[in-house]
Enzyme design. Structure first.
Site, PDB file in Angstrom:
ATOM      1  N   ASP A 218       7.627 -51.697 -24.449  1.00 24.22           N
ATOM      2  CA  ASP A 218       6.854 -51.550 -23.206  1.00 24.22           C
ATOM      3  C   ASP A 218       7.273 -50.257 -22.490  1.00 24.22           C
ATOM      4  O   ASP A 218       8.473 -49.953 -22.409  1.00 24.22           O
ATOM      5  CB  ASP A 218       7.145 -52.769 -22.312  1.00 24.22           C
ATOM      6  CG  ASP A 218       6.304 -52.797 -21.052  1.00 24.22           C
ATOM      7  OD1 ASP A 218       5.160 -52.315 -21.086  1.00 24.22           O
ATOM      8  OD2 ASP A 218       6.805 -53.316 -20.027  1.00 24.22           O
TER       9      ASP A 218
ATOM     10  N   HIS B 290       3.804 -52.861  -9.950  1.00 16.67           N
ATOM     11  CA  HIS B 290       5.014 -53.400 -10.562  1.00 16.67           C
ATOM     12  C   HIS B 290       5.945 -53.926  -9.469  1.00 16.67           C
ATOM     13  O   HIS B 290       6.029 -53.346  -8.388  1.00 16.67           O
ATOM     14  CB  HIS B 290       5.769 -52.293 -11.300  1.00 16.67           C
ATOM     15  CG  HIS B 290       5.128 -51.885 -12.587  1.00 16.67           C
ATOM     16  ND1 HIS B 290       4.723 -50.601 -12.838  1.00 16.67           N
ATOM     17  CD2 HIS B 290       4.842 -52.582 -13.705  1.00 16.67           C
ATOM     18  CE1 HIS B 290       4.224 -50.538 -14.058  1.00 16.67           C
ATOM     19  NE2 HIS B 290       4.274 -51.716 -14.601  1.00 16.67           N
ATOM     20  N   GLY B 291       6.635 -55.002  -9.757  1.00 15.01           N
ATOM     21  CA  GLY B 291       7.651 -55.505  -8.826  1.00 15.01           C
ATOM     22  C   GLY B 291       7.083 -56.488  -7.825  1.00 15.01           C
ATOM     23  O   GLY B 291       6.016 -57.074  -8.022  1.00 15.01           O
TER      24      GLY B 291
HETATM   25  P1  13P Z   1       5.803 -57.131 -12.981  1.00 12.30           P
HETATM   26  O1  13P Z   1       7.286 -57.017 -13.119  1.00 12.30           O
HETATM   27  O2  13P Z   1       5.323 -56.647 -11.658  1.00 12.30           O
HETATM   28  O3  13P Z   1       5.299 -58.489 -13.356  1.00 12.30           O
HETATM   29  O4  13P Z   1       5.180 -56.107 -14.050  1.00 12.30           O
HETATM   30  C1  13P Z   1       5.522 -56.221 -15.398  1.00 12.30           C
HETATM   31  C2  13P Z   1       4.956 -55.083 -16.155  1.00 12.30           C
HETATM   32  O5  13P Z   1       3.939 -54.538 -15.827  1.00 12.30           O
HETATM   33  C3  13P Z   1       5.690 -54.658 -17.357  1.00 12.30           C
HETATM   34  O6  13P Z   1       5.154 -53.523 -17.934  1.00 12.30           O
END
Ligand code: 13P
Length: 281
Positions: free
Chosen positions: A81, A181-182
């Site tokens: 990822d 994200h987060g």
């Molecule tokens: P979150 O941590 O906000 O769920 O996002 C995960 C993500 O997009 C990993 O690539």
């Protein structure tokens, strides 16, 4: 068992569902994610982000991910990822990952195209699919600096998508359309119309990043418009953290970390189970 990214996305297309793509930098997250995939008997992606190298190196957690995925009765993809360099993607393939995301979203467009194309070529030698990214998603999976709020000026532009997909040959495309994200610091406002436009313009499945912290209705509406892979981390790991904090508060005499790990795994599993009940419905 191991399956490819394309197989998982084909399943999602046929079933009109989203595939959970869970970041598993620790054993607790990994065991919870695999258990949920097995319970629901559905394809799931376990993934390691380059930003989580500080938690566990891909050479350490990667072989564990690959081995557990091979042994599992559930069909699993083992995916890199947010790979930020071609070298990092090659490190992942060397330890058995069978799918990758190259994240060139912060690079100038031409550089993003060129490096993504290189990754598609390398992955293609093994028959692996590749996820690219166009448009900028605020924040990282953890750490300071995450705004917690989406910035519309950074959303993916449908006009750029067809050329990007054609020039790179990506299997799926991560796009910016309102998630972050987060932790969310304001209610997310997902631009569903934009998701539909991006899906039609690129002709490939759309990947939602920043997928944890949304409601089931928000997942289902996104899936309806063309999202097929839902990246999910922060709120699963937070569930584990909350369970560990609760255990410590209720049993301050706890003196071994294992007890926290067991409580965290259980809570993470419950969080991921709720996600699976929604995505694969
Ligand atoms: P979150 O941590 O906000 O769920 O996002 C995960 C993500 O997009 C990993 O690539």
């Amino acid at each position: 068992m191991l399956i490819g990214l394309r197989d998982a996305l084909d399943f999602a297309e046929t079933r009109n569902c989203g595939i959970a793509a869970v970041n598993t930098p620790t054993l607790e997250l990994l065991l919870a994610a695999i258990k949920v995939a097995e319970r629901h008997d559905v394809p799931l992606i376990v993934q390691h982000a380059q930003v989580h190298e500080t938690v566990n190196a891909i050479e350490d957690i990667g072989p564990v991910m690959v081995e557990l995925a091979r042994r599992s009765s559930a069909p699993l993809v083992v995916h890199i990822d947010h790979g930020e360099t071609v070298e990092y993607i090659e490190r992942g393939f060397a330890v058995g990952f069978n799918s990758a995301m190259f994240d060139g979203s912060r690079l100038p467009y031409d550089e993003n195209v060129e490096l993504t194309r290189q990754v598609v070529e390398i992955a293609g030698r093994h028959g692996f699919g590749v996820e690219g990214e166009l448009g900028i998603m605020p924040g990282r999976e953890h750490g300071p600096g995450a705004s917690g709020v989406a910035d519309e000026t950074l959303y993916t532009r449908p006009a750029d998508v067809a050329a990007f997909v054609q020039a790179t040959g990506v299997t799926a495309l991560a796009c910016s359309f309102g998630t972050v994200h987060g932790l969310y610091k304001a209610d997310p406002k997902i631009d569903y119309e934009l998701i539909g436009e991006l899906r039609r313009a690129g002709g490939v499945p759309i990947v939602m990043h920043g997928g944890s912290g949304l409601s089931c209705a928000e997942y289902r509406a996104s899936i309806e418009r063309g999202v097929r892979k839902i990246n999910y981390y922060t709120y699963a790991d937070k569930a584990g953290m909350d369970a560990a904090k609760k255990l410590l508060a209720e049993h301050p005499e706890t003196h071994v970390f294992c007890e926290l790990a067991v409580a965290a795994t259980k809570a993470t599993e419950e969080n991921l189970d709720a996600l699976a009940r929604c995505l694969y419905a």
